[in-house]
Structures are given as C-alpha cells and as structure tokens.
Design a protein around this motif. Structure first.
Motif, PDB file in Angstrom:
ATOM      1  N   ASP A   8      -2.588 -23.510  44.339  1.00 13.25           N
ATOM      2  CA  ASP A   8      -2.177 -24.911  44.477  1.00 13.25           C
ATOM      3  C   ASP A   8      -1.000 -25.217  43.540  1.00 13.25           C
ATOM      4  OD1 ASP A   8      -2.103 -27.578  45.092  1.00 13.25           O
ATOM      5  OD2 ASP A   8      -3.847 -28.117  43.885  1.00 13.25           O
TER       6      ASP A   8
ATOM      7  N   ARG B  49     -25.948 -24.569  38.194  1.00 17.12           N
ATOM      8  CA  ARG B  49     -24.532 -24.541  37.880  1.00 17.12           C
ATOM      9  C   ARG B  49     -24.335 -24.040  36.457  1.00 17.12           C
ATOM     10  NH1 ARG B  49     -19.493 -26.897  39.911  1.00 17.12           N
ATOM     11  NH2 ARG B  49     -18.379 -27.933  38.245  1.00 17.12           N
TER      12      ARG B  49
ATOM     13  N   ARG C  25     -18.126 -23.065  32.846  1.00 17.68           N
ATOM     14  CA  ARG C  25     -16.891 -22.431  33.270  1.00 17.68           C
ATOM     15  C   ARG C  25     -16.745 -21.098  32.522  1.00 17.68           C
ATOM     16  NH1 ARG C  25     -11.497 -23.120  34.628  1.00 17.68           N
ATOM     17  NH2 ARG C  25     -11.291 -24.792  36.144  1.00 17.68           N
TER      18      ARG C  25
ATOM     19  N   TYR D 239      -5.774 -23.539  40.580  1.00 19.21           N
ATOM     20  CA  TYR D 239      -4.648 -24.212  39.932  1.00 19.21           C
ATOM     21  C   TYR D 239      -4.632 -23.821  38.457  1.00 19.21           C
ATOM     22  CZ  TYR D 239      -1.759 -27.955  38.050  1.00 19.21           C
ATOM     23  OH  TYR D 239      -0.800 -28.669  37.386  1.00 19.21           O
TER      24      TYR D 239
ATOM     25  N   PRO E 296      -9.708 -22.541  46.018  1.00 18.27           N
ATOM     26  CA  PRO E 296      -8.491 -23.164  45.494  1.00 18.27           C
ATOM     27  C   PRO E 296      -8.312 -22.804  44.020  1.00 18.27           C
ATOM     28  CG  PRO E 296     -10.220 -24.809  45.722  1.00 18.27           C
ATOM     29  CD  PRO E 296     -10.797 -23.516  46.190  1.00 18.27           C
TER      30      PRO E 296
ATOM     31  N   SER F  64     -11.332 -27.333  32.349  1.00 17.54           N
ATOM     32  CA  SER F  64     -11.484 -28.187  33.532  1.00 17.54           C
ATOM     33  C   SER F  64     -10.200 -28.954  33.835  1.00 17.54           C
ATOM     34  CB  SER F  64     -12.621 -29.170  33.308  1.00 17.54           C
ATOM     35  OG  SER F  64     -12.610 -30.155  34.302  1.00 17.54           O
ATOM     36  N   HIS F  65      -9.923 -29.131  35.132  1.00 11.60           N
ATOM     37  CA  HIS F  65      -8.771 -29.933  35.536  1.00 11.60           C
ATOM     38  C   HIS F  65      -9.203 -31.327  35.942  1.00 11.60           C
ATOM     39  CE1 HIS F  65      -7.626 -25.707  36.362  1.00 11.60           C
ATOM     40  NE2 HIS F  65      -6.577 -26.090  35.673  1.00 11.60           N
TER      41      HIS F  65
ATOM     42  N   GLU G 104      -5.101 -20.926  36.892  1.00 14.66           N
ATOM     43  CA  GLU G 104      -6.361 -20.247  36.585  1.00 14.66           C
ATOM     44  C   GLU G 104      -6.131 -18.808  36.133  1.00 14.66           C
ATOM     45  OE1 GLU G 104      -9.006 -21.850  36.294  1.00 14.66           O
ATOM     46  OE2 GLU G 104      -9.275 -23.372  37.845  1.00 14.66           O
TER      47      GLU G 104
ATOM     48  N   CYS H 196     -12.898 -21.560  41.621  1.00 13.73           N
ATOM     49  CA  CYS H 196     -12.642 -20.194  41.163  1.00 13.73           C
ATOM     50  C   CYS H 196     -13.096 -19.958  39.733  1.00 13.73           C
ATOM     51  CB  CYS H 196     -11.173 -19.852  41.330  1.00 13.73           C
ATOM     52  SG  CYS H 196     -10.172 -20.448  40.013  1.00 13.73           S
ATOM     53  N   ASP H 197     -13.774 -20.943  39.117  1.00 10.56           N
ATOM     54  CA  ASP H 197     -14.091 -20.798  37.695  1.00 10.56           C
ATOM     55  C   ASP H 197     -15.465 -20.192  37.414  1.00 10.56           C
ATOM     56  OD1 ASP H 197     -15.611 -22.870  38.515  1.00 10.56           O
ATOM     57  OD2 ASP H 197     -14.611 -24.396  37.313  1.00 10.56           O
TER      58      ASP H 197
ATOM     59  N   GLN I  82     -18.368 -21.404  38.011  1.00  6.44           N
ATOM     60  CA  GLN I  82     -19.416 -22.364  37.658  1.00  6.44           C
ATOM     61  C   GLN I  82     -20.523 -22.402  38.703  1.00  6.44           C
ATOM     62  OE1 GLN I  82     -16.894 -25.990  36.702  1.00  6.44           O
ATOM     63  NE2 GLN I  82     -18.532 -26.154  35.214  1.00  6.44           N
TER      64      GLN I  82
HETATM   65  N1  UDP Z   1      -7.902 -27.178  41.435  1.00  4.76           N
HETATM   66  C1  UDP Z   1      -6.852 -27.167  42.365  1.00  4.76           C
HETATM   67  N2  UDP Z   1      -5.837 -28.077  42.226  1.00  4.76           N
HETATM   68  C2  UDP Z   1      -5.820 -29.019  41.234  1.00  4.76           C
HETATM   69  C3  UDP Z   1      -6.919 -29.044  40.317  1.00  4.76           C
HETATM   70  C4  UDP Z   1      -7.935 -28.109  40.455  1.00  4.76           C
HETATM   71  O1  UDP Z   1      -6.829 -26.338  43.273  1.00  4.76           O
HETATM   72  O2  UDP Z   1      -4.874 -29.801  41.162  1.00  4.76           O
HETATM   73  C5  UDP Z   1      -9.007 -26.186  41.584  1.00  4.76           C
HETATM   74  C6  UDP Z   1      -9.346 -25.410  40.321  1.00  4.76           C
HETATM   75  O3  UDP Z   1      -8.545 -24.263  40.189  1.00  4.76           O
HETATM   76  C7  UDP Z   1     -10.809 -25.067  40.544  1.00  4.76           C
HETATM   77  C8  UDP Z   1     -11.314 -26.248  41.346  1.00  4.76           C
HETATM   78  O4  UDP Z   1     -10.168 -26.897  41.898  1.00  4.76           O
HETATM   79  O5  UDP Z   1     -10.978 -23.899  41.317  1.00  4.76           O
HETATM   80  C9  UDP Z   1     -12.137 -27.225  40.525  1.00  4.76           C
HETATM   81  O6  UDP Z   1     -11.445 -27.594  39.351  1.00  4.76           O
HETATM   82  P1  UDP Z   1     -12.126 -27.622  37.917  1.00  4.76           P
HETATM   83  O7  UDP Z   1     -13.014 -26.436  37.728  1.00  4.76           O
HETATM   84  O8  UDP Z   1     -11.045 -27.785  36.931  1.00  4.76           O
HETATM   85  O9  UDP Z   1     -12.997 -28.955  38.000  1.00  4.76           O
HETATM   86  P2  UDP Z   1     -14.494 -29.226  37.447  1.00  4.76           P
HETATM   87  O10 UDP Z   1     -15.354 -28.081  37.880  1.00  4.76           O
HETATM   88  O11 UDP Z   1     -14.388 -29.325  35.971  1.00  4.76           O
HETATM   89  O12 UDP Z   1     -14.889 -30.526  38.080  1.00  4.76           O
END
Ligand code: UDP
Ligand code: MG
Length: 318
Positions: A49, A204, A207, A12, A10, A212-213, A14, A103-104, A106
């Motif tokens: 997304d 892990r 990023r 968003y 997924p 982060s979202h 990115e 997709c980041d 991590q």
């Molecule tokens: N993502 C998504 N829709 C959203 C928010 C996030 O598809 O509304 C995806 C984002 O692109 C990433 C994954 O979900 O691939 C995890 O998000 P993020 O890395 O921001 O979260 P964290 O790792 O900080 O918990």
C-alpha cells in the motif's frame, strides 16, 4: 475439485515484520495443500500500500524465491481498506476462496484450517472473531469494544470483535464488486452481501514486530467512517434531539410567561447564556454531522478509483 485459496495481505511500511511473517503464511499454505484441503496453485498475495520503506523490494524478493508468493503494488498509500479491496478484487478471478489477514502476525493463522473447513461445509463468508483481547493494551481494548458497541447502537451491522480476518468466496466477491462506494468499511459491508456465513474464534497475539498504523486518530476516523457509511441513524437522532429540545424550550416559554404574569420575573441572564451556549453547541454538532454526510455524497459522486495498481510481481517495471 479442491478450492484455490488466495491469502490476501495488505502491507504498509512493514519491512520489519514481513520477513518474519511471510514464511509463516507460506508454511500454512503448504500445510493446507499437503492436507489436500486446497489446490496446489493456491497463493499468498501481498498488497503493497504505497510503503515508503523496503516493503515492496522484500515482496519482490519473496516472489522470486517461491512461486507461491505473489505481490501487487498500489501507486500510492490508499489506506488499509482500499489496499485490501485491491487485493481481493485482484484475487477474485484467480481463485475460489480468499482469506484476508494483516501482515503483522497478530491474527492466529491456525484459524485458517477451521475457516477452510467451514467453507467446505457450505459457508461463503467466514468471520474470524477474537475470543479475547488479553494481548491488547487496556486502552486499545476498551476503545475497540466501545467502537463495536457504538457501531451497533448507530445502526451499522457488524460482527462483534471481528476485524478484517475473514474468508470470502470468489462468488461473494463477484457480487461484492458491484458495491461501488468509495467510502469503504469492509467489515460492515460484507454482512450486507448476504450468503451463508459463520464465525471462527481465535486468540489475538501481540504484533510480532514494527508498530501499529492505527493510532487513536485513525481509529476514531475509522469509527466515524464506519457509522456514516453504513447508517443514517445519526441524522435521525439529531432530528429526534431537535424535537426534544424544542419541546423543552416550549415548557421554558410557558414557565417564563407564567412567572412574568405573576410579576416575579427577575433578570435571569445566566440561564439565558447557558441556553444559548447549549443550543449553539447542538447546532454546530448537527451541522457537522450533516456536513460529514454531504462530504461523503461529494466523494461518492466523483466515483474516483479506489486504488490504482502500478506494478505486480508478474509484470515488473523495467
Ligand atoms: N495497512 C495498510 N495501509 C495503511 C495502514 C495499514 O495496508 O495505510 C496494513 C498494515 O500493514 C497491516 C494492516 O493494515 O497489515 C493493519 O494495520 P496495523 O497492524 O497497523 O493495525 P492494528 O492491528 O494495530 O489495528
Ligand atoms: Mg495489527
């Protein structure tokens, strides 16, 4: 027969990190194909997304550059869990196994080898579990760990330190497609499907780019959703707490009657105010929690689609 693998990702907003990580995913796919662990028609499937930046253009460009890249585009932003579900449901009829990953960059893609091995050894679900959280900030680490503990205390069965990096076979996904709920908390739902499962441990990383979202607000929302979609324990706790408070006030009544009879009753308004405030708070919280469940029932009865695919890289809008 070697299994066909779909890596479901997924995305968003990115645009910063996708050009860095996409070739890494492709390279991993090609390595696995080269090792003859997976079939040559395996794919990397991106789910856009409803991004507001150039993410979808980048995905389309990737799909044109190499046939192993595929993409689907949701009609609007639906959140990580819904986007992931959309990808998995699209992949389930085209492949034997899926691996979902952010997709980041991590999550360590090298754990995929072990995941596929575990599948070949008979596991239908393989959970990617973080062996440490060194790369996370102190804040993220403590809140995330508190989150897993809270989930378990509240009766939601989740694998400790597992996010959404996971191998799932298409057989499990076929069964999973019968789970029709709209309040999604995938990492808590897959254990419910059953089948043979195992864990693979990985480190892990930070990023690679972008940000982060999941700020605190979204993390709390996810924690709350996780608890309320998987368990009714909070409502039960309220009931138990209600009994406890009732018992306590019974003791209080006895005590006040006793002091009144002994002629020692003084105007204790402070204690009265305290008790009223306390009970008022307890009642509001209780109503709020019950309201949360009623709201969930409301959304479930509507049964709205959880995601809508507007475009794919195979069939593009003209
Ligand atoms: N993502 C998504 N829709 C959203 C928010 C996030 O598809 O509304 C995806 C984002 O692109 C990433 C994954 O979900 O691939 C995890 O998000 P993020 O890395 O921001 O979260 P964290 O790792 O900080 O918990
Ligand atoms: Mg991330």
């Amino acid at each position: 027969m070697k299994p066909v693998l779909y890596i479901v990702i997924p995305c968003y907003n990115e645009e910063e990190v996708l050009p860095i990580t996409a070739p890494m995913f492709l390279e991993k796919l090609n390595t696995l194909i080269g090792l003859e662990k997976i079939a040559p028609d395996s794919r990397v499937l991106f789910v856009n997304d409803g991004s507001k930046d150039r993410t979808w253009e980048i995905i389309c460009g990737l799909a044109e550059s190499d046939e192993h890249y595929k993409g689907i585009c949701l009609s609007r932003n639906r959140g990580h869990q819904n986007a992931l579900l959309g990808g998995l449901m699209t992949a389930k009829d085209r492949c034997d196994i899926t691996i979902s990953i952010d997709c980041d960059g991590q999550d360590d893609i090298n754990a995929m080898d072990e995941m596929v091995d575990a599948y070949l050894d008979g596991a239908e679900i393989v959970y990617g579990v973080r062996s440490s959280r060194e790369s996370d900030s102190f804040f993220k680490r403590t809140t995330a760990q508190g989150f897993y503990k809270l989930l378990n205390v509240m009766g939601a069965e989740v694998v400790y330190n597992h996010a959404d990096y996971r191998l799932v076979s298409s057989r499990v996904l076929q069964e999973f497609s019968n789970f029709k709920e709209v309040n999604l908390f995938l990492r808590g739902m897959f254990p419910m499907v059953g089948f043979k499962s195992t864990c693979v441990y990985y480190e892990r990383h930070e990023r690679l780019a972008g940000k982060s979202h999941y700020p605190l607000k979204k993390m709390l929302a996810l924690a709350f959703d996780g608890i309320t979609s998987l368990s009714i324990k909070p409502i039960r706790l309220i009931t138990i707490f209600g009994f406890f408070v009732a018992l306590l006030s019974g003791v209080g009544i006895l005590w006040s009657v006793g002091t009144a009879l002994a002629g020692k009753s003084v105007a204790g308004w402070a204690s009265m105010v305290c008790i009223f405030c306390f009970l008022g708070g307890v009642q509001l919280i209780s109503i709020g929690i019950i309201g949360e469940y009623v709201g969930k029932i409301y959304l479930e009865t509507k049964g709205r689609p959880r995601y809508i695919i507007s475009e794919t890289t195979d069939e593009k809008k003209k």
